[in-house]
Design a protein around this motif. Structure first.
Motif, mmCIF file in Angstrom:
data_model
loop_
_atom_site.group_PDB
_atom_site.id
_atom_site.type_symbol
_atom_site.label_atom_id
_atom_site.label_comp_id
_atom_site.label_asym_id
_atom_site.label_seq_id
_atom_site.Cartn_x
_atom_site.Cartn_y
_atom_site.Cartn_z
ATOM 1 N N MET A 27 1.367 -9.531 27.587
ATOM 2 C CA MET A 27 1.499 -10.089 26.250
ATOM 3 C C MET A 27 2.841 -10.812 26.094
ATOM 4 O O MET A 27 2.904 -11.942 25.623
ATOM 5 N N MET A 28 3.945 -10.152 26.499
ATOM 6 C CA MET A 28 5.269 -10.752 26.395
ATOM 7 C C MET A 28 5.374 -12.000 27.276
ATOM 8 O O MET A 28 5.953 -13.005 26.872
ATOM 9 N N ALA A 29 4.812 -11.943 28.489
ATOM 10 C CA ALA A 29 4.858 -13.084 29.401
ATOM 11 C C ALA A 29 4.130 -14.275 28.796
ATOM 12 O O ALA A 29 4.596 -15.414 28.873
ATOM 13 N N ILE A 41 20.611 -18.870 37.366
ATOM 14 C CA ILE A 41 20.096 -17.790 36.524
ATOM 15 C C ILE A 41 20.243 -18.236 35.079
ATOM 16 O O ILE A 41 21.308 -18.686 34.664
ATOM 17 N N SER A 42 19.145 -18.154 34.330
ATOM 18 C CA SER A 42 19.120 -18.646 32.947
ATOM 19 C C SER A 42 18.718 -17.544 31.979
ATOM 20 O O SER A 42 17.618 -16.995 32.090
ATOM 21 N N LEU A 43 19.602 -17.258 31.047
ATOM 22 C CA LEU A 43 19.310 -16.345 29.933
ATOM 23 C C LEU A 43 18.798 -14.984 30.393
ATOM 24 O O LEU A 43 17.897 -14.410 29.785
ATOM 25 N N ALA A 44 19.398 -14.462 31.449
ATOM 26 C CA ALA A 44 18.989 -13.146 31.940
ATOM 27 C C ALA A 44 20.166 -12.185 32.082
ATOM 28 O O ALA A 44 19.964 -10.973 32.047
ATOM 29 N N LEU A 45 21.373 -12.691 32.246
ATOM 30 C CA LEU A 45 22.514 -11.784 32.416
ATOM 31 C C LEU A 45 22.753 -10.940 31.167
ATOM 32 O O LEU A 45 23.064 -9.752 31.271
ATOM 33 N N HIS A 46 22.569 -11.536 29.992
ATOM 34 C CA HIS A 46 22.860 -10.816 28.743
ATOM 35 C C HIS A 46 21.949 -9.614 28.514
ATOM 36 O O HIS A 46 22.270 -8.746 27.716
ATOM 37 N N GLU A 47 20.826 -9.555 29.218
ATOM 38 C CA GLU A 47 19.892 -8.448 28.992
ATOM 39 C C GLU A 47 20.076 -7.307 29.989
ATOM 40 O O GLU A 47 19.287 -6.378 30.013
ATOM 41 N N LYS A 48 21.141 -7.392 30.797
ATOM 42 C CA LYS A 48 21.390 -6.374 31.818
ATOM 43 C C LYS A 48 22.695 -5.630 31.536
ATOM 44 O O LYS A 48 23.622 -6.211 30.982
ATOM 45 N N ARG A 73 20.941 -14.169 17.491
ATOM 46 C CA ARG A 73 21.169 -12.765 17.103
ATOM 47 C C ARG A 73 19.921 -12.184 16.455
ATOM 48 O O ARG A 73 19.545 -11.041 16.723
ATOM 49 N N LEU A 74 19.247 -12.980 15.631
ATOM 50 C CA LEU A 74 18.020 -12.527 14.966
ATOM 51 C C LEU A 74 16.923 -12.236 15.991
ATOM 52 O O LEU A 74 16.302 -11.163 15.969
ATOM 53 N N LEU A 75 16.688 -13.165 16.915
ATOM 54 C CA LEU A 75 15.654 -12.975 17.934
ATOM 55 C C LEU A 75 15.939 -11.766 18.816
ATOM 56 O O LEU A 75 15.042 -10.970 19.114
ATOM 57 N N GLU A 76 17.185 -11.650 19.247
ATOM 58 C CA GLU A 76 17.549 -10.520 20.106
ATOM 59 C C GLU A 76 17.381 -9.196 19.359
ATOM 60 O O GLU A 76 16.939 -8.213 19.937
ATOM 61 N N VAL A 131 13.785 -8.125 19.377
ATOM 62 C CA VAL A 131 13.356 -7.531 20.654
ATOM 63 C C VAL A 131 13.743 -6.053 20.676
ATOM 64 O O VAL A 131 12.970 -5.194 21.076
ATOM 65 N N GLY A 132 14.978 -5.770 20.225
ATOM 66 C CA GLY A 132 15.440 -4.387 20.080
ATOM 67 C C GLY A 132 15.635 -3.620 21.371
ATOM 68 O O GLY A 132 15.699 -4.193 22.453
ATOM 69 N N GLY A 133 15.715 -2.309 21.254
ATOM 70 C CA GLY A 133 15.822 -1.392 22.390
ATOM 71 C C GLY A 133 17.015 -1.647 23.293
ATOM 72 O O GLY A 133 18.080 -2.098 22.846
ATOM 73 N N ASP A 134 16.836 -1.332 24.586
ATOM 74 C CA ASP A 134 17.900 -1.508 25.574
ATOM 75 C C ASP A 134 18.303 -2.970 25.702
ATOM 76 O O ASP A 134 19.472 -3.285 25.934
ATOM 77 N N HIS A 135 17.318 -3.850 25.571
ATOM 78 C CA HIS A 135 17.594 -5.289 25.666
ATOM 79 C C HIS A 135 18.648 -5.689 24.630
ATOM 80 O O HIS A 135 19.635 -6.358 24.957
ATOM 81 N N TYR A 136 18.445 -5.273 23.391
ATOM 82 C CA TYR A 136 19.382 -5.623 22.318
ATOM 83 C C TYR A 136 20.738 -4.949 22.525
ATOM 84 O O TYR A 136 21.778 -5.566 22.269
ATOM 85 N N ALA A 137 20.734 -3.722 22.999
ATOM 86 C CA ALA A 137 21.992 -3.024 23.274
ATOM 87 C C ALA A 137 22.799 -3.781 24.337
ATOM 88 O O ALA A 137 24.019 -3.940 24.212
ATOM 89 N N CYS A 138 22.115 -4.254 25.372
ATOM 90 C CA CYS A 138 22.796 -5.031 26.414
ATOM 91 C C CYS A 138 23.314 -6.352 25.866
ATOM 92 O O CYS A 138 24.430 -6.780 26.191
ATOM 93 N N PHE A 139 22.522 -7.009 25.030
ATOM 94 C CA PHE A 139 22.943 -8.268 24.402
ATOM 95 C C PHE A 139 24.217 -8.055 23.591
ATOM 96 O O PHE A 139 25.164 -8.846 23.677
ATOM 97 N N LYS A 140 24.248 -6.993 22.767
ATOM 98 C CA LYS A 140 25.433 -6.718 21.945
ATOM 99 C C LYS A 140 26.655 -6.439 22.815
ATOM 100 O O LYS A 140 27.752 -6.914 22.530
ATOM 101 N N ALA A 141 26.456 -5.694 23.905
ATOM 102 C CA ALA A 141 27.566 -5.397 24.817
ATOM 103 C C ALA A 141 28.066 -6.673 25.497
ATOM 104 O O ALA A 141 29.281 -6.874 25.665
ATOM 105 N N TYR A 142 27.134 -7.535 25.891
ATOM 106 C CA TYR A 142 27.479 -8.819 26.529
ATOM 107 C C TYR A 142 28.306 -9.674 25.574
ATOM 108 O O TYR A 142 29.324 -10.263 25.950
#
Length: 196
Positions: free
Chosen positions: A1-3, A101-108, A144-147, A150-161
Motif C-alpha cells: 500500500m505504501m509503495a 541517496i535521496s530522502l532516505a538518510l533522515h529516516e534512519k 514537517r506535516l508529512l513526516e 507518517v509518525g512512529g520511528d520514522h518521525y522520531a528519526c526525522f526529528k533527530a536528523y
C-alpha cells in the motif's frame, strides 16, 4: 500500500529532484551509478534514461517490486534492482562512478546514517562522486506535516536528523569534503556533492 502511494503521489512531486541529481552530479552516458534506498526506482529510472548503467537497492521488497514493474513497463536494459541493506552493500569496493541517496538518510538512526555513507564511499571508485539529497534544515512546514503524519520511528528519526543539523552536520561529522552544494524544490531539499 505504501509503495503504491509513493509511486502515485510522491514520485510525481519529486520530478525536479529526479532531474536535478544527474545534472548536479555531472553524470555522463556509460557511467555506472548505484542508487541507494531507491524506493520505487523513480530516480534510478530517470538516470538510466540518460544512458547510464544503474543499480538500485532497497531493503523494502514491496518497493523493489514496484521498481521492477516500472522497469518492465519501460523495457530498460541498463538498470537492475535488488533487495539489499544499504548499511551492508554486497557490491565489490570501487565498483561505481557514482552513488546517490535521496530522502532516505533522515529516516534512519544516526549510527545507520554513518554506516550507509561509509558503504557508499567503499563502493565508489577513487575520484568518483557521492550525491546526498535530503530535507533542508529547518524543514519546510509541509515536510514537517508529512513526516508527522507518517509518525512512529520514522518521525522520531526525522526529528533527530533535524535537531542534529541535517546534511551539513552529518558530512562535517564524518569529515567529508563537500565540493558543491545546491537546493531544489524551493529549498525543501538540499544536495551535497562529495568527491571520493
Amino acid at each position: 500500500m505504501m509503495a503504491r502511494f509513493y509511486s502515485l503521489f510522491i514520485d510525481r512531486a519529486l520530478k525536479d529532484l529526479r532531474k536535478g541529481i544527474p545534472e548536479f552530479a555531472g553524470m555522463q552516458p556509460g557511467e555506472k551509478v548505484l542508487d541507494v534506498c531507491c524506493g520505487t526506482g523513480d530516480q534510478a529510472m530517470h538516470i538510466a534514461g540518460l544512458g547510464l548503467e544503474v543499480y538500485g537497492i532497497d531493503l523494502d521488497e514491496r518497493m523493489i517490486a514496484v521498481a521492477e514493474a516500472n522497469k518492465r513497463r519501460t523495457r530498460r536494459e541498463n538498470i537492475s534492482f535488488q533487495t539489499a541493506d544499504a548499511a551492508a552493500l554486497l557490491f565489490k569496493s570501487r565498483s561505481f562512478d557514482y552513488a546517490t541517496i535521496s530522502l532516505a538518510l533522515h529516516e534512519k538512526p544516526p549510527e545507520i546514517q554513518l554506516q550507509v555513507i561509509e558503504e557508499m564511499r567503499r563502493v565508489v571508485k577513487k575520484g568518483g562522486v557521492l550525491v546526498l539529497a535530503d530535507f533542508g534544515v529547518p524543514a519546510k512546514w509541509f515536510i514537517r506535516l508529512l513526516e508527522g503524519l507518517v509518525g512512529g520511528d520514522h518521525y522520531a528519526c526525522f526529528k533527530a536528523y533535524q535537531a542534529a543539523g541535517g546534511l551539513e552536520a552529518l558530512t562535517t561529522k564524518i569529515g567529508l569534503k563537500v565540493e558543491k552544494r545546491a537546493a531544489v524544490m524551493g529549498g525543501a531539499v538540499e544536495l551535497r556533492y562529495i568527491r571520493n
